[in-house]
Design a protein around this motif. Structure first.
Motif, PDB file in Angstrom:
ATOM      1  N   SER A 157       0.850  -1.182   0.000  1.00 18.24           N
ATOM      2  CA  SER A 157       0.000   0.000   0.000  1.00 18.24           C
ATOM      3  C   SER A 157       0.888   1.234   0.000  1.00 18.24           C
ATOM      4  O   SER A 157       2.080   1.155   0.321  1.00 18.24           O
ATOM      5  N   ASP A 158       0.328   2.376  -0.370  1.00 17.00           N
ATOM      6  CA  ASP A 158       1.124   3.596  -0.373  1.00 17.00           C
ATOM      7  C   ASP A 158       1.337   4.104   1.048  1.00 17.00           C
ATOM      8  O   ASP A 158       0.590   3.767   1.971  1.00 17.00           O
ATOM      9  N   ARG A 159       2.338   4.928   1.209  1.00 14.21           N
ATOM     10  CA  ARG A 159       2.745   5.387   2.523  1.00 14.21           C
ATOM     11  C   ARG A 159       1.635   6.173   3.232  1.00 14.21           C
ATOM     12  O   ARG A 159       1.472   6.055   4.459  1.00 14.21           O
ATOM     13  N   SER A 160       0.883   6.957   2.525  1.00 16.46           N
ATOM     14  CA  SER A 160      -0.158   7.772   3.150  1.00 16.46           C
ATOM     15  C   SER A 160      -1.243   6.905   3.789  1.00 16.46           C
ATOM     16  O   SER A 160      -1.750   7.214   4.876  1.00 16.46           O
ATOM     17  N   ALA A 161      -1.595   5.806   3.121  1.00 14.66           N
ATOM     18  CA  ALA A 161      -2.610   4.908   3.689  1.00 14.66           C
ATOM     19  C   ALA A 161      -2.075   4.220   4.938  1.00 14.66           C
ATOM     20  O   ALA A 161      -2.775   4.082   5.944  1.00 14.66           O
ATOM     21  N   VAL A 162      -0.818   3.789   4.888  1.00 17.39           N
ATOM     22  CA  VAL A 162      -0.209   3.149   6.056  1.00 17.39           C
ATOM     23  C   VAL A 162      -0.130   4.132   7.219  1.00 17.39           C
ATOM     24  O   VAL A 162      -0.429   3.796   8.364  1.00 17.39           O
ATOM     25  N   TRP A 163       0.257   5.358   6.918  1.00 19.27           N
ATOM     26  CA  TRP A 163       0.371   6.387   7.952  1.00 19.27           C
ATOM     27  C   TRP A 163      -0.960   6.615   8.656  1.00 19.27           C
ATOM     28  O   TRP A 163      -1.017   6.724   9.891  1.00 19.27           O
ATOM     29  N   ARG A 164      -2.046   6.667   7.887  1.00 17.80           N
ATOM     30  CA  ARG A 164      -3.362   6.842   8.494  1.00 17.80           C
ATOM     31  C   ARG A 164      -3.690   5.692   9.439  1.00 17.80           C
ATOM     32  O   ARG A 164      -4.325   5.885  10.477  1.00 17.80           O
ATOM     33  N   ASN A 165      -3.237   4.523   9.061  1.00 18.67           N
ATOM     34  CA  ASN A 165      -3.636   3.328   9.807  1.00 18.67           C
ATOM     35  C   ASN A 165      -2.730   2.979  10.977  1.00 18.67           C
ATOM     36  O   ASN A 165      -2.976   1.970  11.661  1.00 18.67           O
ATOM     37  N   ILE A 166      -1.703   3.786  11.212  1.00 16.36           N
ATOM     38  CA  ILE A 166      -0.918   3.576  12.436  1.00 16.36           C
ATOM     39  C   ILE A 166      -1.121   4.709  13.439  1.00 16.36           C
ATOM     40  O   ILE A 166      -0.786   4.541  14.617  1.00 16.36           O
ATOM     41  N   LYS A 167      -1.651   5.829  12.986  1.00 13.56           N
ATOM     42  CA  LYS A 167      -1.836   6.950  13.917  1.00 13.56           C
ATOM     43  C   LYS A 167      -2.940   6.670  14.930  1.00 13.56           C
ATOM     44  O   LYS A 167      -2.808   7.006  16.099  1.00 13.56           O
ATOM     45  N   ASN A 168      -4.028   6.081  14.459  1.00 13.74           N
ATOM     46  CA  ASN A 168      -5.153   5.805  15.340  1.00 13.74           C
ATOM     47  C   ASN A 168      -5.534   4.333  15.252  1.00 13.74           C
ATOM     48  O   ASN A 168      -5.534   3.750  14.167  1.00 13.74           O
TER      49      ASN A 168
END
Length: 322
Positions: A157-168
């Motif tokens: 997956s792209d980095r932005s999607a991964v980032w969203r899914n580790i913040k919360n």
């Protein structure tokens, strides 16, 4: 002969269980730590007790004596569990030494008794071995040790999607969680992890099953690539009997103190996610506890990363928060 040996084995079984309870109660009444005596010397004597109660003629059939320590251990552990002396997690962690050292004790004592002159009654003095080890152990000063477990997973997956899914970490459903060893031994599953604000000094409020709550205080923040945090746990906020005192987060023997997430792009629409966790152990058997702590924390981290992976790789994951 068979009936006589069977009766001796039954007496050895119950005698071993009774002896185990006596030693356990003595240790817990005096010694407030994870004990070398309990984990490593007691099992040897549990294997020896049926041998000491047997005649040399009975000992010629040796296989039952090598397996009887397992029966003593399992009976003792079962009673400890239903009587709430120990929790499932602790019993699973120490069952290995009990089974192996119990069989070893039976094997060694059988050899000694067969070679001893007379009935080998002098071997009974070895029943005091745990007491001797206990006296020595009381002079050992416990020390804090800190270790870090690092777990990784590749996500398509792209980095932005991964980032969203580790913040919360919100609204984790049972069907999202694959079965792991940590669940089998009774560690509660995560439910939510909500970040109040992005950046340094943000607070992630973590909720697990059984009412367990703690906070992760953000100490570094690299937008889109990761963050690190200190973990703040108030043991008084954890409901009684939810976790055994020996594995209580924020407790005397064990604590998880900090962690971090890191995203490493691996090309187009592919990332490596790293989750690290630093913990403290404070026992007389840190060398043994570390092995289990590394495995259990690594298994728990793997579960979290699997959820991140599955959510990040889902289509239309913009509608999902984690």
């Amino acid at each position: 002969m068979f009936r006589s040996r069977l009766l001796t084995l039954v007496i050895g079984l119950f005698g071993g269980v009774a002896y185990a309870f006596i030693v356990m109660l003595l240790i817990t009444a005096v010694h407030r730590n994870v004990s070398i005596t309990y984990i490593f010397s007691l099992p040897i004597i549990l294997g020896a007790i049926p041998v000491l109660l047997s005649t040399k003629e009975q000992l010629k059939s040796y296989k039952s004596y090598l397996l009887l320590p397992w029966g003593i251990t399992l009976t003792f552990f079962f009673l400890c569990y239903i009587m709430r002396f120990d929790g499932m997690i602790c019993l699973v962690v120490i069952i290995g030494p009990f089974l192996m050292l119990g069989t070893l004790g039976a094997f060694i004592y059988r050899l000694f008794k067969l070679k001893a002159k007379g009935k080998g009654t002098r071997l009974y003095v070895s029943l005091l071995l745990p007491l001797l080890v206990f006296i020595i152990e009381e002079k050992i000063q416990t020390s804090n040790e800190f270790h870090t477990v690092v777990s990784t997973i590749e996500i398509d997956s792209d980095r932005s999607a991964v980032w969203r899914n580790i913040k919360n970490v919100e609204f984790i459903r049972d069907e999202e969680i694959e079965t792991h060893f940590v669940h089998v031994i009774g560690i509660p599953k995560p439910l939510n992890g909500i970040l109040d604000k992005e950046g340094i000094r943000g607070i992630r409020s973590i909720t697990w099953e059984k009412g367990i709550k703690f906070e992760e205080k953000i100490k570094t923040w690299n937008e889109g690539y990761g963050f690190s945090y200190d973990i703040n746990v108030d043991p008084n906020s954890i409901p009684p009997k939810t976790l055994d005192e020996h594995v209580m987060i924020g407790g005397k023997y064990f604590d998880v103190v900090s962690g971090s997430y890191k995203i490493v792009p691996q090309g187009t629409n592919r990332c490596l996610v790293e989750l690290s966790c630093t913990y403290r152990i404070t026992t007389n058997v840190n060398f043994y506890c570390k092995v289990w702590a590394d495995y259990i924390i690594g298994d728990f981290n793997a579960m979290i990363l699997e959820i991140v992976k599955n959510r990040s790789e889902q289509k239309n994951n913009n509608n999902i928060t984690f």
